[in-house]
Design a protein around this motif. Structure first.
Motif, PDB file in Angstrom:
ATOM      1  N   ALA A 195       0.696  -1.228  -0.163  1.00 51.48           N
ATOM      2  CA  ALA A 195      -0.007  -0.048  -0.043  1.00 51.48           C
ATOM      3  C   ALA A 195       0.821   1.338   0.036  1.00 51.48           C
ATOM      4  N   GLY A 196       0.111   2.353  -0.345  1.00 60.73           N
ATOM      5  CA  GLY A 196       0.827   3.563  -0.558  1.00 60.73           C
ATOM      6  C   GLY A 196       1.465   4.267   0.898  1.00 60.73           C
ATOM      7  N   GLU A 197       2.606   4.790   0.907  1.00 62.46           N
ATOM      8  CA  GLU A 197       3.338   5.397   2.136  1.00 62.46           C
ATOM      9  C   GLU A 197       2.381   6.912   1.980  1.00 62.46           C
ATOM     10  N   GLY A 198       2.141   7.097   3.510  1.00 60.12           N
ATOM     11  CA  GLY A 198       1.562   8.290   3.828  1.00 60.12           C
ATOM     12  C   GLY A 198       2.167   9.131   4.774  1.00 60.12           C
ATOM     13  N   ALA A 199       2.267  10.547   4.425  1.00 57.40           N
ATOM     14  CA  ALA A 199       2.955  11.542   5.582  1.00 57.40           C
ATOM     15  C   ALA A 199       2.228  11.440   6.804  1.00 57.40           C
ATOM     16  N   GLY A 200       0.926  10.897   6.941  1.00 54.11           N
ATOM     17  CA  GLY A 200      -0.020  10.645   8.148  1.00 54.11           C
ATOM     18  C   GLY A 200       0.211   9.143   8.400  1.00 54.11           C
ATOM     19  N   GLY A 220      -0.209   5.317   6.671  1.00 55.16           N
ATOM     20  CA  GLY A 220      -0.028   4.526   5.632  1.00 55.16           C
ATOM     21  C   GLY A 220      -1.096   4.277   4.800  1.00 55.16           C
ATOM     22  N   GLY A 221      -1.403   3.606   3.777  1.00 52.94           N
ATOM     23  CA  GLY A 221      -2.485   2.962   3.081  1.00 52.94           C
ATOM     24  C   GLY A 221      -2.887   1.520   3.688  1.00 52.94           C
ATOM     25  N   ASP A 222      -3.812   1.283   3.778  1.00 60.37           N
ATOM     26  CA  ASP A 222      -4.440  -0.250   3.967  1.00 60.37           C
ATOM     27  C   ASP A 222      -3.953  -1.095   2.976  1.00 60.37           C
ATOM     28  N   VAL A 223      -4.046  -2.194   3.293  1.00 61.86           N
ATOM     29  CA  VAL A 223      -4.119  -3.480   2.293  1.00 61.86           C
ATOM     30  C   VAL A 223      -5.148  -4.457   2.713  1.00 61.86           C
ATOM     31  N   THR A 224      -6.122  -4.817   1.914  1.00 63.98           N
ATOM     32  CA  THR A 224      -7.212  -5.538   2.125  1.00 63.98           C
ATOM     33  C   THR A 224      -7.204  -6.616   1.219  1.00 63.98           C
ATOM     34  N   ILE A 225      -7.224  -7.778   1.562  1.00 66.04           N
ATOM     35  CA  ILE A 225      -7.285  -9.130   0.616  1.00 66.04           C
ATOM     36  C   ILE A 225      -8.562  -9.716   1.221  1.00 66.04           C
ATOM     37  N   LYS A 226      -9.661  -9.846   0.470  1.00 64.61           N
ATOM     38  CA  LYS A 226     -10.903 -10.310   0.731  1.00 64.61           C
ATOM     39  C   LYS A 226     -11.501 -11.135  -0.142  1.00 64.61           C
ATOM     40  N   ALA A 227     -12.036 -12.468   0.387  1.00 67.34           N
ATOM     41  CA  ALA A 227     -12.727 -13.336  -0.673  1.00 67.34           C
ATOM     42  C   ALA A 227     -14.000 -12.947  -0.879  1.00 67.34           C
ATOM     43  N   GLY A 228     -14.691 -13.234  -2.076  1.00 69.68           N
ATOM     44  CA  GLY A 228     -15.924 -12.953  -2.358  1.00 69.68           C
ATOM     45  C   GLY A 228     -17.059 -13.210  -1.605  1.00 69.68           C
ATOM     46  N   GLN A 229     -18.080 -12.672  -1.465  1.00 71.65           N
ATOM     47  CA  GLN A 229     -19.173 -12.804  -1.067  1.00 71.65           C
ATOM     48  C   GLN A 229     -19.972 -13.749  -1.764  1.00 71.65           C
ATOM     49  N   GLY A 230     -20.780 -14.866  -0.940  1.00 70.00           N
ATOM     50  CA  GLY A 230     -21.668 -15.891  -1.491  1.00 70.00           C
ATOM     51  C   GLY A 230     -23.081 -15.490  -1.137  1.00 70.00           C
TER      52      GLY A 230
END
Length: 509
Positions: A446-451, A453-463
């Motif tokens: 995820a991207g660096e932030g001056a405040g 940092g960005g989140d990384v979300t890995i999520k399986a699909g909804q059934g």
């Protein structure tokens, strides 16, 4: 002479003639004035007297009839120390119209006599010739008609107008100019150049500039007339074929000589001082029972330096002109393809660069997409070519750096469907078969932030009506030791490191 008539009669006639002959030539008549010393030879004058009723008296000079007709010669006097004498033939003046002048060879049951109208040869210069009609003070001037006779059982006679060769200065010019009119709103005289009709093939028209033996050949200019409002049009069109094909058109410069280059070609419209400049339309005709004609633009091959470039540039204005490339519609099958391929090379093929233009405001967006379809939309492949000796090309997808704004997002999304399994998304790093080498790495950061940092979300699909998608986080299979799995929270350089939560979700109702 005969005596004058009385108060109510006519003067007596005069006959000067020789008698008939029964065996041999009849006698001749000779009329001559004597030779003069220290003076001019005496003139001979034949004049018909004036009258005041009916047609004036005629004067006839007729050569003798025989197996071969007698000749009629008129020769002016020789000038032994200056100009020769003139021959002047002038029809009679009239109050309504002057008399006509007719010179023609006689009729014949075989071939009629030829007619030669020419000035004599001269040691210094030959005489000029003027063929023209007189001026008019009230009405149209006389026309000039030059025509060969119609032929039966043979070809019509040709007409040849040729300027004689010279060996000093510029060659003699030939000028054909239609008539000018000063009448308001009237049209200037037309000029028509038409080859002869043929029961088989029509005659050709050839317009060719003069050869330059040691310098440049003559130029050819085809230019419509200047207009007080709109200039004249130029139309170049091949002939109609009433039964089969229309004529082809070839517009090209000639091949170069042994040590030169071929001539350039410019196709363009003129500049405009008030309004849009003229457009250029290049199109082939519509076809029935066949394909429309193709349009091919090809730069010629070369053997030195870079190949000739081809540039397509839309117009500059307040809003720039659009550039569109559209393949042909398929009314009963597939539409036409668009193929853009860089040039082949011995060391490297040419690059392909497609980008929107620079701007002092917002640059133009770029859309690369397949079209919508009733059955299925087209697939898209973004890839680099294979390599037989060396690395294949890489793919880089990057949004630009921003000043005073956010960097552009990158979104990769599989479209929704309503039948079967949803479309898969697969990200796979490269395999290598080199001994002891490492397979390609995959990094998701995820991207660096001056405040924050960005989140990384890995999520399986909804059934929606069954189970949600599974998630598998698995290290790679190893020929000796399998790969490690490390899940680690982030370091806090000033205070706490990040927390970790590993749990199952709450149950449903």
């Amino acid at each position: 002479q005969t005596a004058n008539a009385g108060t109510s009669g006519v003067s007596g006639g005069m006959t000067l003639g020789t008698g008939t002959s029964t065996n041999g030539a009849s006698g001749s008549i000779a009329m001559s004035t004597g030779a003069a010393t220290s003076g001019a030879g005496g003139a001979i004058t034949l004049t018909v007297g004036d009258g005041d009723t009916g047609a004036g008296g005629a004067m006839n000079l007729t050569a003798g009839k025989s197996v071969t007709g007698g000749a009629l010669r008129m020769t002016a006097g020789q000038g032994t120390g200056g100009s020769g004498g003139h021959i002047v033939m002038t029809s009679g003046e009239g109050t309504t119209a002057s008399g006509a002048v007719s010179i023609s060879s006689g009729e014949a049951s075989g071939v009629t006599g030829e007619m030669i109208v020419a000035t004599g040869s001269g040691a210094n210069a030959s005489g000029a010739m003027t063929l023209g009609t007189g001026t008019s003070t009230n009405g149209a001037t006389g026309s000039i008609s030059m025509t060969t006779g119609a032929a039966t059982g043979g070809a019509g006679g040709a007409i040849t107008v040729t300027v004689g060769d010279g060996d000093t200065g510029t060659g003699g010019a030939m000028t054909l100019t239609a008539g000018k009119t000063t009448a308001a709103s009237a049209v200037g005289g037309a000029m028509s150049l038409t080859a002869g009709e043929g029961a088989g093939t029509g005659g050709d028209v050839t317009i060719k500039a003069g050869q330059g033996v040691t310098a440049a050949g003559g130029d050819m200019t085809l230019e419509a007339g200047l207009g007080g409002q709109t200039g004249g049009d130029v139309t170049v069109k091949t002939g109609v074929g009433t039964a089969t094909n229309s004529g082809a058109m070839s517009l090209q410069t000639a091949n170069a000589g042994t040590s030169g280059v071929s001539g350039g070609m410019t196709l363009g419209t003129g500049t405009s001082t008030n309004g849009a400049s003229g457009s250029i339309a290049m199109s082939t005709g519509a076809a029935t029972s066949g394909a429309g004609g193709a349009i091919t633009l090809t730069v010629g091959d070369g053997d030195t330096g870079a190949g000739g470039a081809m540039n397509l540039t839309a117009g500059k204005s307040v809003t720039g002109g659009a550039l569109r490339m559209t393949a042909g519609q398929g009314t009963g099958g597939s539409g036409g393809h668009i193929v853009m391929t860089s040039g082949e090379g011995t060391t490297a093929s040419g690059a392909v660069s497609i980008s929107s233009g620079e701007a002092s405001g917002v640059t133009g967006e770029m859309i690369v997409a397949t079209g919508s379809g009733a059955n299925a939309s087209g697939a898209m492949t973004l890839g680099t070519g294979t390599s037989t000796n060396g690395a294949t090309g890489s793919i880089s997808m990057t949004t630009g750096a921003a000043t005073g704004g956010a960097g552009g997002a990158i979104t990769v999304t599989v479209g929704d469907g309503d039948t079967g399994t949803g479309g898969a998304m697969t990200l796979t790093a490269g395999k290598t078969t080199a001994a002891s080498a490492v397979g390609g790495a995959m990094s998701l950061t995820a991207g660096e932030g001056a405040g924050t940092g960005g989140d990384v979300t890995i999520k399986a699909g909804q059934g929606v009506t069954a189970a949600g998608g599974d998630m598998t986080l698995e290290a790679g299979l190893g020929g000796q030791t399998g790969g490690d799995v490390t899940v680690k929270t982030g370091v806090g350089t000033a205070t706490n490191s990040g927390a970790m939560s590993l749990q199952t979700a709450n149950a449903g109702t």
